[in-house]
Design an enzyme around this catalytic site. Structure first.
Site, PDB file in Angstrom:
ATOM      1  N   CYS A 153      -3.286   5.562   5.600  1.00 16.03           N
ATOM      2  CA  CYS A 153      -4.480   5.444   5.249  1.00 16.03           C
ATOM      3  C   CYS A 153      -5.092   6.233   7.068  1.00 16.03           C
ATOM      4  CB  CYS A 153      -5.287   3.823   5.311  1.00 16.03           C
ATOM      5  SG  CYS A 153      -4.404   2.502   6.039  1.00 16.03           S
TER       6      CYS A 153
ATOM      7  N   CYS B 206      -2.974  -3.071   8.262  1.00 11.73           N
ATOM      8  CA  CYS B 206      -2.178  -1.844   9.408  1.00 11.73           C
ATOM      9  C   CYS B 206      -2.550  -1.399  10.549  1.00 11.73           C
ATOM     10  CB  CYS B 206      -3.659  -0.389   9.018  1.00 11.73           C
ATOM     11  SG  CYS B 206      -3.995  -1.000   7.431  1.00 11.73           S
TER      12      CYS B 206
ATOM     13  N   CYS C  85       0.782  -1.368  -0.085  1.00 11.96           N
ATOM     14  CA  CYS C  85      -0.300  -0.183   0.011  1.00 11.96           C
ATOM     15  C   CYS C  85       1.286   1.021  -0.168  1.00 11.96           C
ATOM     16  CB  CYS C  85      -0.994   0.183   1.284  1.00 11.96           C
ATOM     17  SG  CYS C  85       0.010  -0.361   2.751  1.00 11.96           S
TER      18      CYS C  85
ATOM     19  N   ASP D 285       2.335   2.872   2.485  1.00 13.48           N
ATOM     20  CA  ASP D 285       2.255   3.834   3.671  1.00 13.48           C
ATOM     21  C   ASP D 285       3.700   3.221   4.899  1.00 13.48           C
ATOM     22  OD1 ASP D 285       0.151   3.897   2.852  1.00 13.48           O
ATOM     23  OD2 ASP D 285      -1.496   3.066   4.204  1.00 13.48           O
TER      24      ASP D 285
HETATM   25 FE1  FES Z   1      -1.547  -0.235   4.043  1.00 12.54          FE
HETATM   26 FE2  FES Z   1      -3.644   0.886   5.860  1.00 12.54          FE
HETATM   27  S1  FES Z   1      -3.817   0.085   3.806  1.00 12.54           S
HETATM   28  S2  FES Z   1      -1.610   0.155   6.227  1.00 12.54           S
END
Ligand code: FES
Length: 129
Positions: free
Chosen positions: A60, A104, A35, A37
């Site tokens: 996110c 996450c 993702c 992040d």
């Molecule tokens: Fe990757 Fe939340 S979508 S940490």
């Protein structure tokens, strides 16, 4: 049923412990390649107690809520307790996350573990085991 619990929404909208600790003695940064992040965790540890903890999360809403809750769970606690923090405990404290958002909370666990590793490394201890 709402997708996200009220606790998740609260910690997302009003995250606790956001920022940087300038004189941190444990810093960890982790990311999720899928993702994209990124989470950075700062620890100020004195006498084996987590005196302060702050985070910066570029990610996110669930990642922000997870970081916020994770910091709340370890603040003021002994290092030995922080080492045992799991993503499951973070998720439970948030009253759950959707299955596809569980990674996450894993990021929050990993960020804290990485900061604790850094703390030990600075003390000259390679392994925490
Ligand atoms: Fe990757 Fe939340 S979508 S940490």
């Amino acid at each position: 049923m709402a997708l996200y619990s009220e606790k998740v929404m609260d910690h997302f909208r009003n995250p606790r412990n956001v920022g940087v600790i300038e004189d941190a003695n444990g810093i960890g940064e982790v990311g999720n390649a899928k993702c994209g992040d990124i989470m950075k965790m700062y620890l100020k540890i004195e006498d084996d107690i987590i005196k302060d903890v702050k985070f910066e999360t570029f990610g996110c809403g669930s990642a922000i809520a997870s970081s916020s809750m994770a910091t709340e769970l370890i603040k003021g606690k002994p290092v030995s307790e922080a080492m045992k923090l799991t993503n499951k405990a973070v998720t439970e404290a948030l009253d759950g996350l959707p299955a596809y958002k569980l990674h996450c909370s894993v990021l929050a666990e990993e960020a804290i573990q990485s900061a604790l590793d850094d703390y030990y490394k600075r003390k000259g201890i390679e392994s925490r085991e």
